[in-house]
Motif scaffolding. Structure first.
Motif, PDB file in Angstrom:
ATOM      1  N   SER A 145      -4.206   6.595   0.622  1.00 31.89           N
ATOM      2  CA  SER A 145      -3.134   7.579   0.733  1.00 31.89           C
ATOM      3  C   SER A 145      -3.450   8.756   1.635  1.00 31.89           C
ATOM      4  O   SER A 145      -2.562   9.274   2.287  1.00 31.89           O
ATOM      5  CB  SER A 145      -2.776   8.080  -0.660  1.00 31.89           C
ATOM      6  OG  SER A 145      -3.912   8.646  -1.262  1.00 31.89           O
ATOM      7  N   ARG A 147      -5.546   8.915   4.272  1.00 34.85           N
ATOM      8  CA  ARG A 147      -5.948   8.662   5.659  1.00 34.85           C
ATOM      9  C   ARG A 147      -4.790   8.953   6.592  1.00 34.85           C
ATOM     10  O   ARG A 147      -3.626   8.948   6.185  1.00 34.85           O
ATOM     11  CB  ARG A 147      -6.397   7.211   5.812  1.00 34.85           C
ATOM     12  CG  ARG A 147      -7.745   6.963   5.199  1.00 34.85           C
ATOM     13  CD  ARG A 147      -8.325   5.688   5.722  1.00 34.85           C
ATOM     14  NE  ARG A 147      -9.643   5.442   5.153  1.00 34.85           N
ATOM     15  CZ  ARG A 147     -10.411   4.443   5.529  1.00 34.85           C
ATOM     16  NH1 ARG A 147     -10.002   3.610   6.458  1.00 34.85           N
ATOM     17  NH2 ARG A 147     -11.588   4.282   4.989  1.00 34.85           N
ATOM     18  N   LYS A 148      -5.140   9.181   7.855  1.00 37.49           N
ATOM     19  CA  LYS A 148      -4.121   9.642   8.795  1.00 37.49           C
ATOM     20  C   LYS A 148      -3.107   8.560   9.133  1.00 37.49           C
ATOM     21  O   LYS A 148      -1.984   8.865   9.502  1.00 37.49           O
ATOM     22  CB  LYS A 148      -4.809  10.125  10.086  1.00 37.49           C
ATOM     23  CG  LYS A 148      -5.511  11.452   9.918  1.00 37.49           C
ATOM     24  CD  LYS A 148      -4.529  12.597   9.897  1.00 37.49           C
ATOM     25  CE  LYS A 148      -5.246  13.881   9.575  1.00 37.49           C
ATOM     26  NZ  LYS A 148      -4.317  14.999   9.427  1.00 37.49           N
ATOM     27  N   PHE A 150      -1.731   6.485   7.161  1.00 38.56           N
ATOM     28  CA  PHE A 150      -0.859   6.160   6.030  1.00 38.56           C
ATOM     29  C   PHE A 150       0.552   6.655   6.335  1.00 38.56           C
ATOM     30  O   PHE A 150       0.749   7.831   6.657  1.00 38.56           O
ATOM     31  CB  PHE A 150      -1.409   6.829   4.765  1.00 38.56           C
ATOM     32  CG  PHE A 150      -0.625   6.523   3.533  1.00 38.56           C
ATOM     33  CD1 PHE A 150      -0.730   5.291   2.922  1.00 38.56           C
ATOM     34  CD2 PHE A 150       0.212   7.476   2.970  1.00 38.56           C
ATOM     35  CE1 PHE A 150      -0.016   5.004   1.778  1.00 38.56           C
ATOM     36  CE2 PHE A 150       0.929   7.194   1.835  1.00 38.56           C
ATOM     37  CZ  PHE A 150       0.820   5.955   1.229  1.00 38.56           C
ATOM     38  N   MET A 152       3.529   8.029   5.276  1.00 34.48           N
ATOM     39  CA  MET A 152       3.994   8.667   4.048  1.00 34.48           C
ATOM     40  C   MET A 152       5.509   8.554   3.892  1.00 34.48           C
ATOM     41  O   MET A 152       6.015   8.340   2.804  1.00 34.48           O
ATOM     42  CB  MET A 152       3.574  10.128   3.992  1.00 34.48           C
ATOM     43  CG  MET A 152       3.818  10.705   2.630  1.00 34.48           C
ATOM     44  SD  MET A 152       2.804  12.085   2.225  1.00 34.48           S
ATOM     45  CE  MET A 152       3.704  13.431   2.909  1.00 34.48           C
TER      46      MET A 152
END
Lengths: 175, 391
Positions: A145, A147-148, A150, A152
């Motif tokens: 969740s 980490r870059k 991911f 969102m």
């Protein structure tokens, strides 16, 4: 600004740990860069040199370099100095491994669980990593969740079924 | 009198099946709805009324502040991060702002430093009053609890005049504070409140801290020693109750603290009573600091650094680098680690709450062997703020 105390600490530690790079950042802040496989040696050395407390372990994701940076933040009550201990490990989930330091600093166990859950860094020797922590199972399966890479937005839409709901009663929405 | 073994033997002879004694434990789910746990959950394995094993489970908030902060411009994160700890929202604001100040290379104006110090001390006093309220309620001394809530209300009113909000102030910003103090009337009111509270501390002593019940309920409960506390990373009043003179204000001084004269109360016992009394003495010292600050008076000058700041929110950029700032909150050492890649949003923000150290492993170990009735007391004496852990 008088930086003698900090310089002496950095020099003493570098003498005993030739594999490390160190510098004084400002008053009461020092920094070390070390290879990931020496982390246990180095933290043992710091503990012997009156760095009694670990403040936190921060994981920073750098996808451009393909690396994750781990920042072990140590505090010495004796010298009143904060030390950043930085190390870099590969970003691949299979290779993102680093030895656990929880037998040196027991409090590290909590921070290691944190870093494992949100950044998928495996700390070898910590058997509590797979225990339930803050996220629920379905969130964990959605990806790593913090980490870059991911995504969102799509995760939030999927999780709260925002898209489906929107598609279902599109007519009722006034936009 | 018939012993337990004889009873068991008799029961077996009569054909009754009994579980072996060592398996005679049961699980008790303590929280998150229990009053004492404050949205925090414990799974207790109990043998009678003794705790055999405790498992802490903090994940009941699911807010993901650290991830959210990476999606928002630098300034707007203030309104997000202060929600980490409700009784003391000024601390996350201050540490984040101090870290950004360091990255920007800003020297905060003297007036802003004075205001920040005052706000931080007011926040500490109101957080200690909040804790006194919780402790008094858990001990059944409701009078003192209601007093504490009422006195805290006075500080909330002062905060409302100063910042426009009662609980979430959004006041300390990178480079200073959001707006100036309302005027001399506010300073007089603060002075009156401090004097009033200082007077009323005696009542707290009479009713709560010198109470026979308090001593009986807290003495020798949840003891931790110096070595254990240091290894587990415990900070703040909990560490000072074990005999370590550790205070960020003293040996990593920030803002105006080097100019102020105050003592750091230390006790050696490390039990719940020592932790409670350290907080009581801290309250007195904080009021003393506020008195000194008021005597000093706010220096004249600007209250924030002159820059584009609010006018150019989305474009406001911070040079690449990382910084760590920490302050002494009522709960312990509160720190923020901020990483910037030169963009208009933080690259990574990690807030180090003090409760993450004493909220998981320490509680799990301190509760073993405690009585069920002492569980809320130990929890409150450690002064946990679960959102710190589950940020």
């Amino acid at each position: 600004m008088n930086l003698e105390k900090e310089q002496v600490i950095v020099d003493t530690i570098l003498q005993k740990a030739p594999y490390a790079e160190g510098k004084v950042r400002r008053q009461r802040r020092i920094e070390f860069k070390i290879p990931a496989d020496r982390i246990r040696d180095f933290l043992t050395l710091l503990k012997e040199n009156n760095f009694e407390s670990m403040m936190q372990i921060t994981a920073v994701d750098w996808p451009k370099d393909g690396e994750i940076e781990l920042v072990y933040q140590m505090w010495s009550y004796t010298y009143a100095v904060h030390a950043f201990v930085k190390t870099r490990i590969p970003r691949d989930v299979d290779k993102a491994k680093v030895p656990s330091v929880r037998d040196i600093y027991p409090v590290a166990e909590t921070y290691e669980r944190d870093a494992h859950e949100f950044y998928k860094v495996t700390f070898e020797g910590n058997d509590k990593l797979e225990m339930p922590w803050i996220l629920e199972d379905e969130d964990r399966e959605a990806g790593v969740s913090h980490r870059k890479d991911f995504d969102m937005l799509s995760y939030v839409k999927r999780k709260y079924k925002l898209l489906d709901r929107f598609e279902e009663d599109k007519e009722n929405y006034v936009i | 009198m018939v012993s337990q073994q004889e009873l068991i033997r008799e029961a077996r002879e009569n054909g009754m099946e009994l579980l072996p004694l060592e398996k005679d434990t049961y699980e008790l789910f303590f929280g998150p709805q229990h009053m004492a746990t404050e949205n925090y959950s414990l799974i207790l394995k109990m043998d009678g009324h003794r705790v055999v094993k405790a498992i802490a489970n903090p994940g009941f908030l699911h807010r993901g502040f650290e991830k959210l902060a990476e999606y928002r411009p630098w300034y707007t994160n203030i309104a997000l991060l202060l929600r980490i700890c409700v009784p003391e929202p000024d601390v996350p604001e201050a540490i984040y702002s101090m870290a950004v100040d360091e990255l920007m290379g800003w020297e905060v104006p003297e007036r802003a430093q004075w205001i920040r110090t005052t706000v931080l001390e007011m926040a500490r006093v109101s957080a200690y009053l909040f804790w006194t309220m919780g402790m008094a309620f858990k001990l059944g001394v409701y009078t003192a609890g209601q007093w504490a809530a009422a006195y805290r209300e006075r500080f909330m009113a002062l905060f409302e005049q100063l910042t426009g909000a009662r609980v979430y102030h959004i006041y300390t910003i990178p480079g200073g504070v959001r707006r100036d103090i309302p005027g001399d009337k506010w300073l007089r009111q603060l002075k009156d409140t401090v004097e009033y509270l200082k007077d009323k501390l005696k009542d707290f002593d009479n009713v709560l801290f010198e109470n026979y019940i308090t001593f009986k309920r807290l003495e020798g409960i949840g003891v931790m020693d110096k070595k254990f506390a240091l290894e587990e990373g415990v900070t703040g009043p909990n560490l000072r109750a074990t005999g370590v003179r550790a205070d960020v204000r003293k040996f990593d001084p920030y803002l105006l603290y080097p100019e102020l004269d105050f003592e750091v109360p230390v006790l050696r016992e490390g039990d719940s009573l020592a932790r409670a009394l350290v907080r009581r003495f801290e309250l007195e010292q904080d009021l003393y600091i506020l008195e000194q600050l008021l005597e000093m008076g706010p220096p004249s000058g600007p209250y924030k650094v002159e820059h584009a700041g609010f006018k150019a929110l989305p474009r406001f950029k911070v040079p690449a680098g990382d910084a760590y700032a920490h302050v002494e909150s009522s709960k312990g050492d509160f720190g923020a680690y901020v990483v910037s890649d030169g963009g208009n949003k933080p690259y990574r923000v990690q807030i180090r709450g003090p409760s993450i150290a004493h909220g998981i492993r320490v509680i799990e170990q301190l509760l073993v062997g405690a009585r069920l009735a002492d569980v809320p007391v130990i929890l409150v004496s450690l002064d946990n703020c679960p959102p710190d852990i589950d940020r």
